[in-house]
Design a protein around this motif. Structure first.
Motif, PDB file in Angstrom:
ATOM      1  N   ALA A 124       0.835  -1.202   0.000  1.00  8.76           N
ATOM      2  CA  ALA A 124       0.000   0.000   0.000  1.00  8.76           C
ATOM      3  C   ALA A 124       0.872   1.256   0.000  1.00  8.76           C
ATOM      4  N   ASN A 125       0.347   2.312  -0.603  1.00  5.23           N
ATOM      5  CA  ASN A 125       1.081   3.579  -0.646  1.00  5.23           C
ATOM      6  C   ASN A 125       1.028   4.318   0.680  1.00  5.23           C
ATOM      7  N   SER A 126       0.056   4.001   1.517  1.00  3.14           N
ATOM      8  CA  SER A 126      -0.132   4.706   2.781  1.00  3.14           C
ATOM      9  C   SER A 126       0.705   4.070   3.883  1.00  3.14           C
ATOM     10  N   THR A 127       1.559   4.844   4.503  1.00  2.00           N
ATOM     11  CA  THR A 127       2.359   4.338   5.624  1.00  2.00           C
ATOM     12  C   THR A 127       1.480   4.022   6.820  1.00  2.00           C
ATOM     13  N   SER A 128       0.470   4.829   7.059  1.00  2.55           N
ATOM     14  CA  SER A 128      -0.419   4.592   8.192  1.00  2.55           C
ATOM     15  C   SER A 128      -1.167   3.270   8.026  1.00  2.55           C
ATOM     16  N   ALA A 177       6.372   1.438  32.278  1.00  2.00           N
ATOM     17  CA  ALA A 177       5.875   2.369  31.263  1.00  2.00           C
ATOM     18  C   ALA A 177       4.358   2.413  31.352  1.00  2.00           C
ATOM     19  N   LEU A 178       3.764   3.357  30.634  1.00  2.00           N
ATOM     20  CA  LEU A 178       2.321   3.448  30.550  1.00  2.00           C
ATOM     21  C   LEU A 178       1.861   2.788  29.251  1.00  2.00           C
ATOM     22  N   VAL A 179       0.611   2.348  29.236  1.00  2.00           N
ATOM     23  CA  VAL A 179       0.093   1.711  28.028  1.00  2.00           C
ATOM     24  C   VAL A 179       0.132   2.727  26.885  1.00  2.00           C
ATOM     25  N   GLY A 180       0.534   2.245  25.730  1.00  2.00           N
ATOM     26  CA  GLY A 180       0.656   3.106  24.563  1.00  2.00           C
ATOM     27  C   GLY A 180       1.948   3.858  24.486  1.00  2.00           C
ATOM     28  N   GLU A 181       2.835   3.708  25.487  1.00  2.00           N
ATOM     29  CA  GLU A 181       4.099   4.452  25.505  1.00  2.00           C
ATOM     30  C   GLU A 181       5.294   3.547  25.727  1.00  2.00           C
ATOM     31  N   THR A 182       5.180   2.281  25.388  1.00  2.00           N
ATOM     32  CA  THR A 182       6.287   1.352  25.598  1.00  2.00           C
ATOM     33  C   THR A 182       7.302   1.389  24.465  1.00  2.00           C
ATOM     34  N   GLY A 183       6.929   1.907  23.312  1.00  2.00           N
ATOM     35  CA  GLY A 183       7.826   1.927  22.164  1.00  2.00           C
ATOM     36  C   GLY A 183       7.670   0.730  21.245  1.00  2.00           C
ATOM     37  N   PHE A 184       6.840  -0.235  21.636  1.00  2.00           N
ATOM     38  CA  PHE A 184       6.638  -1.436  20.826  1.00  2.00           C
ATOM     39  C   PHE A 184       5.305  -1.414  20.078  1.00  2.00           C
ATOM     40  N   GLU A 185       4.540  -0.343  20.204  1.00  2.00           N
ATOM     41  CA  GLU A 185       3.178  -0.339  19.669  1.00  2.00           C
ATOM     42  C   GLU A 185       3.132  -0.483  18.144  1.00  2.00           C
ATOM     43  N   THR A 186       4.133   0.047  17.460  1.00  2.00           N
ATOM     44  CA  THR A 186       4.110  -0.009  16.001  1.00  2.00           C
ATOM     45  C   THR A 186       4.754  -1.276  15.447  1.00  2.00           C
ATOM     46  N   GLY A 227       1.575   6.643  12.074  1.00  2.00           N
ATOM     47  CA  GLY A 227       1.272   6.718  10.645  1.00  2.00           C
ATOM     48  C   GLY A 227       1.106   8.127  10.164  1.00  2.00           C
ATOM     49  N   ALA A 228       0.443   8.970  10.980  1.00  2.00           N
ATOM     50  CA  ALA A 228       0.270  10.387  10.588  1.00  2.00           C
ATOM     51  C   ALA A 228       1.586  11.105  10.543  1.00  2.00           C
ATOM     52  N   ALA A 229       2.491  10.807  11.494  1.00  2.00           N
ATOM     53  CA  ALA A 229       3.787  11.450  11.494  1.00  2.00           C
ATOM     54  C   ALA A 229       4.615  11.028  10.295  1.00  2.00           C
ATOM     55  N   ILE A 231       1.275   0.454   8.918  1.00  2.00           N
ATOM     56  CA  ILE A 231       1.494   0.343  10.367  1.00  2.00           C
ATOM     57  C   ILE A 231       0.275  -0.253  11.048  1.00  2.00           C
ATOM     58  N   ALA A 232      -0.910   0.180  10.622  1.00  2.00           N
ATOM     59  CA  ALA A 232      -2.136  -0.327  11.242  1.00  2.00           C
ATOM     60  C   ALA A 232      -2.331  -1.816  10.990  1.00  2.00           C
ATOM     61  N   ALA A 233      -1.770  -2.341   9.904  1.00  2.00           N
ATOM     62  CA  ALA A 233      -1.951  -3.742   9.546  1.00  2.00           C
ATOM     63  C   ALA A 233      -0.935  -4.663  10.205  1.00  2.00           C
ATOM     64  N   ARG A 234      -0.010  -4.126  10.967  1.00  2.00           N
ATOM     65  CA  ARG A 234       0.973  -4.983  11.622  1.00  2.00           C
ATOM     66  C   ARG A 234       0.288  -5.861  12.676  1.00  2.00           C
ATOM     67  N   PRO A 235       0.754  -7.102  12.797  1.00  2.00           N
ATOM     68  CA  PRO A 235       0.042  -8.076  13.653  1.00  2.00           C
ATOM     69  C   PRO A 235      -0.107  -7.603  15.092  1.00  2.00           C
ATOM     70  N   LEU A 236      -1.253  -7.909  15.663  1.00  2.00           N
ATOM     71  CA  LEU A 236      -1.559  -7.565  17.056  1.00  2.00           C
ATOM     72  C   LEU A 236      -2.397  -8.684  17.662  1.00  2.00           C
ATOM     73  N   PHE A 237      -1.871  -9.315  18.695  1.00  2.00           N
ATOM     74  CA  PHE A 237      -2.588 -10.356  19.417  1.00  2.00           C
ATOM     75  C   PHE A 237      -2.779  -9.927  20.860  1.00  2.00           C
ATOM     76  N   ILE A 238      -3.792 -10.501  21.485  1.00  2.00           N
ATOM     77  CA  ILE A 238      -4.003 -10.296  22.914  1.00  2.00           C
ATOM     78  C   ILE A 238      -4.073 -11.667  23.581  1.00  2.00           C
ATOM     79  N   ALA A 239      -3.251 -11.852  24.607  1.00  2.00           N
ATOM     80  CA  ALA A 239      -3.177 -13.127  25.329  1.00  2.00           C
ATOM     81  C   ALA A 239      -3.684 -12.922  26.747  1.00  2.00           C
TER      82      ALA A 239
END
Length: 333
Positions: A164-168, A260-269, A327-329, A171-179
């Protein structure tokens, strides 16, 4: 010819098998020619013909199966409306119909359920209770996926979006699981599945032991999200997380006192596994040590912890927001 005098030779063990015993004498009721055998057979035929005992046998067979039961008019009606997969609907004989039972029978017919009429005794035994209101539904077992299937599906989706041409979008399509580690409430599990579907997660991972299963209660709370959200069950959650890390995933555990706080660990992307523990015990020691980072949710001192479904919703939203911002950045450059 003269015979040689002396002792006669013995058998020397040549005929030992002919001396072997035939075992204990069978019981009289097990000998087909005995009167007791015929009496036993007649008694068994009478038992098989007794309708009350036949109902008991059917109920015992029904209750011994692993399928989930939905009991009561309101519960069955809601399950049918939510699309809980089921195979059989049992309705008590001579039931007093109302609007709910008529709607239940209509929906059961639409979904192709087997409609069975049972007497009061059999209904009590099927439901293992007398508080069934004359309606019991037999739900089908949930079809779990393997961890390999979840990973393959998520990686395939991510590779497809790399073009896709869109970077966002990439990034949004990168795998995400919840255990989930030690979450035993089916309703909590259903709410987690619903949150996972709402925020675009690729699947839910459960351990086989000390964990809730996707029952009809969990399916109903998920509001139908369980129909399209794959769920995998693993023997050992720690080893499952380690295998995902070998494939390039990062793992973030949610627990109090995190670094760290949720969303600020550096691994989100990155390809990510979010691990949640139970409300009371949190993450187990081995699972906590396996995670790359431990994150926490900022809360007031009046509340010690949140249940798994609420924590999952907050965490998944934070990950989705971090990916949108990244993605916006990237698109702004």
């Amino acid at each position: 010819m003269a015979m040689k005098k002396g002792p006669t030779k013995g058998s020397g063990g040549k005929h030992r098998n002919s001396l072997r015993g035939k075992g204990p004498t069978p019981k009289a009721e097990d000998r087909v020619y005995h009167k007791a055998y015929k009496e036993k057979q007649a008694t068994n035929r009478r038992k098989m013909a007794d309708p009350r005992l036949a109902a008991r046998r059917r109920a015992a067979k029904f209750s011994s199966e692993s399928d989930d039961l939905v009991i009561g008019r309101n519960a069955v009606l809601e399950a049918l409306r939510c699309g809980v997969p089921a195979s059989t609907l049992y309705v008590a004989a001579r039931i007093e119909h109302d609007d709910r039972t008529r709607e239940i029978i209509r929906l059961a017919s639409i979904h192709g359920l087997n409609l069975m009429e049972a007497d009061r005794l059999e209904m009590d035994r099927i439901a293992r209770s007398s508080n069934h209101q004359g309606v019991v539904m037999k739900a089908q077992p949930f079809q779990y996926s393997s961890l390999a299937e979840l990973v393959e599906r998520a990686d395939k989706k991510s590779r497809a979006m790399e073009a896709a041409n869109s970077t966002s979008a990439r990034i949004a399509a990168r795998p995400l699981f919840i255990a989930l580690d030690g979450v035993t409430d089916p309703q909590n599990l259903g709410a987690v599945i619903r949150s996972a579907a709402a925020f675009g997660a690729n699947g839910v991972i459960l351990p086989e032991r000390r964990s809730a299963s996707v029952t009809a209660a969990a399916w109903k709370v998920s509001a139908g999200a369980a129909a399209h959200m794959p769920v995998a069950r693993v023997v050992n959650l720690t080893k499952a997380i380690e295998s995902l890390k070998e494939r390039g995933y990062y793992s973030v555990g949610l627990d109090g006192g995190g670094d760290a706080l949720v969303g600020e660990t550096g691994f989100e992307t990155d390809p990510l596994v979010v691990v949640l523990g139970s409300e009371g015990n949190g993450l187990s020691r081995l699972v906590r040590e396996t995670c790359d980072s431990i994150a926490g949710i900022p809360m007031s001192n009046m509340v010690e912890s949140l249940n798994a479904s609420v924590a999952a919703g907050i965490t998944l939203y934070s990950v989705a927001r971090a990916r949108r911002e990244a993605g916006a950045a990237a698109n702004a450059k």
